[in-house]
Design a protein around this motif. Structure first.
Motif, PDB file in Angstrom:
ATOM      1  N   GLY A   1     -11.238 -28.690  52.922  1.00  0.00           N
ATOM      2  CA  GLY A   1     -12.147 -27.674  52.399  1.00  0.00           C
ATOM      3  C   GLY A   1     -13.572 -28.180  52.368  1.00  0.00           C
ATOM      4  N   PHE A   2     -14.382 -27.515  51.573  1.00  0.00           N
ATOM      5  CA  PHE A   2     -15.783 -27.909  51.422  1.00  0.00           C
ATOM      6  C   PHE A   2     -16.087 -28.092  49.944  1.00  0.00           C
ATOM      7  CE2 PHE A   2     -15.800 -25.419  55.367  1.00  0.00           C
ATOM      8  CZ  PHE A   2     -16.404 -26.321  56.228  1.00  0.00           C
TER       9      PHE A   2
ATOM     10  N   LYS B   1     -11.251 -37.460  51.157  1.00  0.00           N
ATOM     11  CA  LYS B   1     -12.538 -38.056  51.491  1.00  0.00           C
ATOM     12  C   LYS B   1     -13.590 -36.959  51.513  1.00  0.00           C
ATOM     13  CE  LYS B   1     -10.685 -41.968  54.053  1.00  0.00           C
ATOM     14  NZ  LYS B   1     -10.763 -42.805  55.265  1.00  0.00           N
ATOM     15  N   VAL B   2     -14.562 -37.098  50.628  1.00  0.00           N
ATOM     16  CA  VAL B   2     -15.681 -36.159  50.590  1.00  0.00           C
ATOM     17  C   VAL B   2     -16.780 -36.773  51.443  1.00  0.00           C
ATOM     18  CG1 VAL B   2     -17.317 -34.941  49.115  1.00  0.00           C
ATOM     19  CG2 VAL B   2     -14.992 -35.393  48.303  1.00  0.00           C
ATOM     20  N   ASN B   3     -17.100 -36.081  52.538  1.00  0.00           N
ATOM     21  CA  ASN B   3     -17.912 -36.677  53.601  1.00  0.00           C
ATOM     22  C   ASN B   3     -19.348 -36.164  53.548  1.00  0.00           C
ATOM     23  OD1 ASN B   3     -19.025 -36.837  56.426  1.00  0.00           O
ATOM     24  ND2 ASN B   3     -17.127 -37.959  56.700  1.00  0.00           N
ATOM     25  N   ASN B   4     -20.296 -37.103  53.493  1.00  0.00           N
ATOM     26  CA  ASN B   4     -21.709 -36.702  53.367  1.00  0.00           C
ATOM     27  C   ASN B   4     -22.403 -36.492  54.715  1.00  0.00           C
ATOM     28  OD1 ASN B   4     -22.287 -39.250  54.386  1.00  0.00           O
ATOM     29  ND2 ASN B   4     -22.557 -40.157  52.358  1.00  0.00           N
TER      30      ASN B   4
ATOM     31  N   PRO C   1     -17.949 -31.537  53.781  1.00  0.00           N
ATOM     32  CA  PRO C   1     -16.552 -31.333  54.158  1.00  0.00           C
ATOM     33  C   PRO C   1     -15.638 -32.294  53.400  1.00  0.00           C
ATOM     34  CG  PRO C   1     -17.933 -31.669  56.089  1.00  0.00           C
ATOM     35  CD  PRO C   1     -18.769 -31.986  54.908  1.00  0.00           C
ATOM     36  N   VAL C   2     -14.449 -31.813  53.074  1.00  0.00           N
ATOM     37  CA  VAL C   2     -13.431 -32.650  52.425  1.00  0.00           C
ATOM     38  C   VAL C   2     -12.254 -32.755  53.387  1.00  0.00           C
ATOM     39  CG1 VAL C   2     -11.909 -32.930  50.432  1.00  0.00           C
ATOM     40  CG2 VAL C   2     -14.147 -31.833  50.160  1.00  0.00           C
TER      41      VAL C   2
ATOM     42  N   ASN D   1     -19.984 -45.708  53.556  1.00  0.00           N
ATOM     43  CA  ASN D   1     -21.268 -45.181  54.010  1.00  0.00           C
ATOM     44  C   ASN D   1     -21.250 -43.659  54.039  1.00  0.00           C
ATOM     45  OD1 ASN D   1     -23.889 -45.561  55.092  1.00  0.00           O
ATOM     46  ND2 ASN D   1     -23.104 -45.154  57.148  1.00  0.00           N
ATOM     47  N   GLU D   2     -20.112 -43.103  54.472  1.00  0.00           N
ATOM     48  CA  GLU D   2     -20.057 -41.661  54.723  1.00  0.00           C
ATOM     49  C   GLU D   2     -19.106 -40.929  53.778  1.00  0.00           C
ATOM     50  OE1 GLU D   2     -20.203 -39.016  58.775  1.00  0.00           O
ATOM     51  OE2 GLU D   2     -18.499 -40.341  58.578  1.00  0.00           O
ATOM     52  N   ASN D   3     -18.203 -41.668  53.139  1.00  0.00           N
ATOM     53  CA  ASN D   3     -17.160 -41.005  52.355  1.00  0.00           C
ATOM     54  C   ASN D   3     -17.096 -41.492  50.915  1.00  0.00           C
ATOM     55  OD1 ASN D   3     -15.695 -39.399  54.407  1.00  0.00           O
ATOM     56  ND2 ASN D   3     -15.302 -41.395  55.334  1.00  0.00           N
ATOM     57  N   ASP D   4     -16.889 -40.553  49.986  1.00  0.00           N
ATOM     58  CA  ASP D   4     -16.410 -40.891  48.648  1.00  0.00           C
ATOM     59  C   ASP D   4     -14.926 -40.571  48.650  1.00  0.00           C
ATOM     60  OD1 ASP D   4     -18.847 -41.674  47.576  1.00  0.00           O
ATOM     61  OD2 ASP D   4     -19.375 -39.629  47.019  1.00  0.00           O
ATOM     62  N   THR D   5     -14.110 -41.490  48.134  1.00  0.00           N
ATOM     63  CA  THR D   5     -12.663 -41.287  48.209  1.00  0.00           C
ATOM     64  C   THR D   5     -12.077 -40.946  46.844  1.00  0.00           C
ATOM     65  OG1 THR D   5     -12.179 -43.639  47.882  1.00  0.00           O
ATOM     66  CG2 THR D   5     -12.444 -42.890  50.145  1.00  0.00           C
ATOM     67  N   TYR D   6     -11.024 -40.139  46.884  1.00  0.00           N
ATOM     68  CA  TYR D   6     -10.285 -39.753  45.681  1.00  0.00           C
ATOM     69  C   TYR D   6      -8.805 -39.870  46.021  1.00  0.00           C
ATOM     70  CZ  TYR D   6     -14.834 -38.101  44.294  1.00  0.00           C
ATOM     71  OH  TYR D   6     -16.176 -38.061  43.996  1.00  0.00           O
ATOM     72  N   VAL D   7      -8.069 -40.579  45.183  1.00  0.00           N
ATOM     73  CA  VAL D   7      -6.673 -40.892  45.479  1.00  0.00           C
ATOM     74  C   VAL D   7      -5.751 -39.918  44.758  1.00  0.00           C
ATOM     75  CG1 VAL D   7      -4.888 -42.660  45.351  1.00  0.00           C
ATOM     76  CG2 VAL D   7      -7.270 -43.327  45.704  1.00  0.00           C
ATOM     77  N   ALA D   8      -4.921 -39.224  45.523  1.00  0.00           N
ATOM     78  CA  ALA D   8      -3.891 -38.356  44.958  1.00  0.00           C
ATOM     79  C   ALA D   8      -2.524 -38.996  45.206  1.00  0.00           C
ATOM     80  CB  ALA D   8      -3.978 -36.973  45.581  1.00  0.00           C
TER      81      ALA D   8
END
Lengths: 22, 151
Positions: free
Chosen positions: B71-72, B38-41, B82-83, B25-32
């Protein structure tokens, strides 16, 4: 600061697991 | 300021963070390699300050899945998201509601009448449902995402 002894022990155990998995 | 501090990630570079994971709902995730970005909307939190307060409370209650501010991200002059990062939790699967209830009771929280919502008189934690909580083969519980407020 931990909520109780269970919190402390469980957290420390899980952090060791995360470090090991990395 | 984020640019000057080196904390700005243009949205066109967002895939440099990692391999896209599931979106909530609030986050797009990217796996490192060792982290989840988590890029938060801000859909749940409402503001950057509220999100940072929630992260501080998360890190107090669930330090094994502590968040860090990274970061942002966004489009210059338009949107800012926010990230945040979180350690990867391997070899686990979604916990059942009974497991979640039992874990929170062990931490001294009481269930409220709403499923997945708990209080210990100081903090109220909600949205603790299987999609947000993992359990490993030893039965250890990892709260990955939660809504939290100070009472």
């Amino acid at each position: 600061t931990y909520l109780n002894q269970f919190h402390k022990e469980a957290t420390e155990r899980k952090m060791r697991k995360i470090a090991a998995s990395q | 300021m984020a640019k000057a501090g080196g904390y700005w990630i243009p949205m066109m570079d967002i895939f440099d963070l990692g391999v896209p994971g599931p979106s909530g709902n609030e986050n797009d995730t990217y796996v490192a390699e060792k982290l989840i970005f988590k890029v938060n909307n801000l859909l749940n939190s409402g503001s950057i300050v509220a999100l940072l307060k929630k992260i501080l409370m998360h890190n107090l209650l669930f330090p094994d899945t502590a968040y860090s501010f990274y970061g942002f991200a966004g489009f210059d002059g338009r949107t800012v998201q926010p990230v945040i990062t979180q350690p990867r939790i391997a070899d686990a699967h979604p916990a059942t509601q009974v497991m979640i209830d039992t874990y929170m009771a062990a931490l001294g929280f009481e269930k409220t009448t709403q499923e997945g919502r708990f209080s210990n008189g100081t903090y109220e934690v909600w949205d603790l449902v299987p999609r947000n909580v993992l359990v490993d083969e030893d039965g250890d519980i990892f709260v990955v995402d939660a809504e939290i407020k100070h009472i």
